[in-house]
Design a protein around this motif. Structure first.
Motif: not given
Length: 126
Positions: A66-81
Motif C-alpha cells: 500500500g506504500r511501495f510500488t515496484i514497476f519496470r520498463d524493459n525497453a529502458k532496462n530499468t526497474v523502479y521502486l
C-alpha cells in the motif's frame, strides 16, 4: 555479467516520497525477475518488493504494501521502486537485484538473486 546501478536515494521527511531507479548494463533486464531489498544498520537484509520478468506479477513486503510500488520498463532496462508515506523505519540502504527466471514468480529470498547493485541510501527524518 549484468551490472546494476541504483539511484534516487536521499534524505526525505516522514510522510514524503522517493522513487528509486535501478538501471542494468551488460545484459537484457527482461531475462530476469527483479527485486528490491533493504538493509538497515544492525539488521539483516529485508525483502522489499519483487516483479516478474514481464512485469505482470508484483509482490511487496508486509510493511510496504500500500506504500511501495515496484514497476519496470524493459525497453529502458530499468526497474523502479516508488515509495510513498515514508517513515523513519524505512531508513536503510536499498539494493536492487536480479534473479534467473527459474520459476514464474520472483523470489523473496536474497540468496536466490545473482546480481546486485551497490545500494543507495534512503534516510527518513521524523
Amino acid at each position: 555479467q549484468v551490472q546494476l546501478v541504483e539511484s534516487g536515494g536521499g534524505l526525505v521527511q516522514a510522510g514524503g516520497s522517493l522513487r528509486l531507479s535501478c538501471t542494468a548494463s551488460g545484459g537484457t533486464l527482461s531475462r530476469y525477475h527483479m527485486g528490491w531489498f533493504r538493509q538497515a544498520v544492525g539488521k539483516e537484509r529485508e525483502f522489499v518488493a519483487a516483479i516478474s520478468w514481464g512485469g505482470m506479477s508484483t509482490y511487496a513486503g508486509d510493511s510496504m504494501k500500500g506504500r511501495f510500488t515496484i514497476f519496470r520498463d524493459n525497453a529502458k532496462n530499468t526497474v523502479y521502486l516508488q515509495m510513498n508515506s515514508l517513515n523513519p523505519e524505512d531508513t536503510a540502504v536499498y539494493y536492487c537485484a536480479a534473479s534467473f527466471r527459474v520459476n514464474e514468480t520472483p523470489s523473496r529470498v536474497p540468496s536466490e538473486y545473482v546480481y546486485w547493485g551497490q545500494g543507495t541510501q534512503v534516510t527518513v527524518s521524523s
